[in-house]
Write an enzyme that holds these catalytic residues in place. Sequence first.
Site, PDB file in Angstrom:
ATOM      1  CB  CYS A 141      73.230  19.680  37.298  1.00  0.00           C
ATOM      2  SG  CYS A 141      72.277  18.541  36.287  1.00  0.00           S
ATOM      3  CD  GLU A 184      65.729  21.613  33.826  1.00  0.00           C
ATOM      4  OE1 GLU A 184      66.263  21.240  34.896  1.00  0.00           O
ATOM      5  OE2 GLU A 184      64.527  21.457  33.591  1.00  0.00           O
TER       6      GLU A 184
HETATM    7  P1  NAP Z   1      77.531  28.089  32.092  1.00  0.00           P
HETATM    8  O1  NAP Z   1      78.849  28.720  32.267  1.00  0.00           O
HETATM    9  O2  NAP Z   1      76.349  28.711  32.741  1.00  0.00           O
HETATM   10  O3  NAP Z   1      77.298  27.982  30.518  1.00  0.00           O
HETATM   11  C1  NAP Z   1      76.168  27.360  29.978  1.00  0.00           C
HETATM   12  C2  NAP Z   1      75.907  27.906  28.587  1.00  0.00           C
HETATM   13  O4  NAP Z   1      75.588  29.290  28.693  1.00  0.00           O
HETATM   14  C3  NAP Z   1      77.083  27.796  27.642  1.00  0.00           C
HETATM   15  O5  NAP Z   1      76.613  27.491  26.354  1.00  0.00           O
HETATM   16  C4  NAP Z   1      77.673  29.195  27.694  1.00  0.00           C
HETATM   17  O6  NAP Z   1      78.358  29.569  26.540  1.00  0.00           O
HETATM   18  C5  NAP Z   1      76.420  30.027  27.818  1.00  0.00           C
HETATM   19  N1  NAP Z   1      76.648  31.367  28.375  1.00  0.00           N
HETATM   20  C6  NAP Z   1      77.604  31.767  29.229  1.00  0.00           C
HETATM   21  N2  NAP Z   1      77.452  33.078  29.503  1.00  0.00           N
HETATM   22  C7  NAP Z   1      76.380  33.514  28.804  1.00  0.00           C
HETATM   23  C8  NAP Z   1      75.711  34.758  28.672  1.00  0.00           C
HETATM   24  N3  NAP Z   1      76.113  35.859  29.316  1.00  0.00           N
HETATM   25  N4  NAP Z   1      74.638  34.825  27.872  1.00  0.00           N
HETATM   26  C9  NAP Z   1      74.215  33.735  27.222  1.00  0.00           C
HETATM   27  N5  NAP Z   1      74.791  32.517  27.286  1.00  0.00           N
HETATM   28  C10 NAP Z   1      75.866  32.414  28.085  1.00  0.00           C
HETATM   29  O7  NAP Z   1      77.540  26.554  32.579  1.00  0.00           O
HETATM   30  P2  NAP Z   1      78.578  25.419  32.234  1.00  0.00           P
HETATM   31  O8  NAP Z   1      79.840  25.685  32.985  1.00  0.00           O
HETATM   32  O9  NAP Z   1      78.651  25.201  30.759  1.00  0.00           O
HETATM   33  O10 NAP Z   1      77.825  24.145  32.842  1.00  0.00           O
HETATM   34  C11 NAP Z   1      77.881  23.801  34.160  1.00  0.00           C
HETATM   35  C12 NAP Z   1      76.635  24.280  34.894  1.00  0.00           C
HETATM   36  O11 NAP Z   1      75.471  23.755  34.274  1.00  0.00           O
HETATM   37  C13 NAP Z   1      76.592  23.746  36.312  1.00  0.00           C
HETATM   38  O12 NAP Z   1      76.166  24.773  37.183  1.00  0.00           O
HETATM   39  C14 NAP Z   1      75.542  22.637  36.245  1.00  0.00           C
HETATM   40  O13 NAP Z   1      74.904  22.337  37.472  1.00  0.00           O
HETATM   41  C15 NAP Z   1      74.605  23.183  35.240  1.00  0.00           C
HETATM   42  N6  NAP Z   1      73.797  22.097  34.657  1.00  0.00           N
HETATM   43  C16 NAP Z   1      72.489  21.992  35.024  1.00  0.00           C
HETATM   44  C17 NAP Z   1      71.710  20.961  34.522  1.00  0.00           C
HETATM   45  C18 NAP Z   1      70.268  20.821  34.893  1.00  0.00           C
HETATM   46  O14 NAP Z   1      69.568  20.082  34.207  1.00  0.00           O
HETATM   47  N7  NAP Z   1      69.779  21.475  35.933  1.00  0.00           N
HETATM   48  C19 NAP Z   1      72.276  20.038  33.630  1.00  0.00           C
HETATM   49  C20 NAP Z   1      73.606  20.177  33.282  1.00  0.00           C
HETATM   50  C21 NAP Z   1      74.372  21.226  33.786  1.00  0.00           C
HETATM   51  P3  NAP Z   1      79.973  29.511  26.442  1.00  0.00           P
HETATM   52  O15 NAP Z   1      80.326  28.079  26.680  1.00  0.00           O
HETATM   53  O16 NAP Z   1      80.222  29.932  25.043  1.00  0.00           O
HETATM   54  O17 NAP Z   1      80.496  30.425  27.481  1.00  0.00           O
END
Ligand code: NAP
Length: 472
Positions: free
Chosen positions: A280, A246
């Site tokens: 999102c 997602e």
């Molecule tokens: P993110 O930076 O991609 O992080 C999401 C999760 O992934 C966090 O728990 C993060 O951990 C972890 N993560 C980061 N780098 C990683 C790696 N190399 N390997 C494994 N895990 C890793 O996203 P965010 O800033 O938290 O959230 C915003 C994004 O989420 C936006 O793009 C939004 O559109 C998307 N989103 C999508 C949906 C949907 O249903 N489509 C819903 C909500 C949000 P850390 O926090 O410890 O870095």
Amino acid sequence: MRSKLYINGAWVDGTSTAPVYDPSDGSVIAEVALAGEAECEAAITAAHNALPEWSKTSPRFRSEILRKAYEMIIAESDAIATLVSRENGKVFADAKGEVTYAAEFFRWFAEEAVRVPGDFRKSPSGDKRILVTHQPIGVSLLITPWNFPAAMATRKIGPALAAGCTVILKPAGETPLTAMAIVDVLERAGVPKGVVNLILPSPVGPMISKMLHDPRVKNLSFTGSTEVGRVLLREASDCVIRCSMELGGNAPFIVFEDSDVTSAVQAVMAAKMRNGGAACTAANRIYVQRQIAEKFTAEFTKAMSALVMGPGMSTGVNLGASVSLKERNKIAELVDTAVKDGAKVSIGGKTPEGPGAYYPATVLTCEKNNEILKHEIFGPVAPVVVFDTDDEAIALANDTEYGLISYVFSGDLQRAIRTAEALEAGMVAINRGVISDPAAPFGGVKQSGLGREGGFDGIHEFLETKYIGVEI
Ligand code: NAP
């Protein structure tokens, strides 16, 4: 307040700790435990060992635990919403709405646990019977973002437990306390030890990579940015782990000239400003037909200027802080670039002085090729673009790598449905600003993801289909 890791039914320390901040003033709310290699390994072992017994429990047994957890979250919603607001920055009303939405995933999947369909039929040639059944995939790694710290966790844990999988939850570093509160509820609702585990690996990339190369991990369910999603898909490919993704969005909101402008503004306000724009599903590109563009922009600017910005827990506030200064600065940078690229600021557009990760409600009017339209904004910034024809609006809306959700507003339902069918998106909202619902399939096309959460599809992200051919 829980602040430790949860492994094999116990709250445990990790190798180090990290602070969790209140973004409304930068103060430290808690120090949480971080997992090293040993804790990540222990979480996999716990989930793996708990799997045989848990997967054999009756669907009704699993359903009743989820139902109990739903009731507990509703009963404790004020306390959980306070935690969400404090670590995420969103206003209390949004946090409360999120907690109710989060609880609904447990209720929905408590109902779905006992309704997984199968199939038994004669083959077309009549030579055998075709029996189709569904089995839990196994140990599932669930990774969630900071913007909906409660709902993104329950949207994964609910179907996983309903299906009979065991899980390891890895919440976002900025917002782990809410996830810990949800796991605490599940423990009190009677989830057996090892079935749900929670870790905060550090450093996250290498640790998760290692876990995705452990043959006991069978499934990855990720919600987060497209950028990290791509990295994880590559990591998961080595062991061909089943993936549900997602990812990010860049939602267009099309307002046709036959719309009631006041209703359209209300819907855009909901689509843009829920969660302070950090969703999102947030409307990021507002396309308005020329005939009503001036009236729409004036009413929309008025509605945005009425918002009161401040700490999420303060009364009367309806725009909280972003989750961190880093995220706030990203929003400010996008606006500055948009202005350099010719966008005009109707309201907002200036980073406030002082503590707290605030950015004001901002309306920009810009040309259709402005740089800001290519990026997910994740904040209270709304670029408005004027269009002339229906075909132009559809082409502009589809001109993105993302395909999560699109919005259409029109007084003519046929026109709206025709447009909805032409939009490249996993979800389309017609004449509404919010359509997320645990009973509906949530997910995107293009680079917004793979798979669906919620609805009837959600539980199948945690089930394997097995075909058994029977000689008769
Ligand atoms: P993110 O930076 O991609 O992080 C999401 C999760 O992934 C966090 O728990 C993060 O951990 C972890 N993560 C980061 N780098 C990683 C790696 N190399 N390997 C494994 N895990 C890793 O996203 P965010 O800033 O938290 O959230 C915003 C994004 O989420 C936006 O793009 C939004 O559109 C998307 N989103 C999508 C949906 C949907 O249903 N489509 C819903 C909500 C949000 P850390 O926090 O410890 O870095």
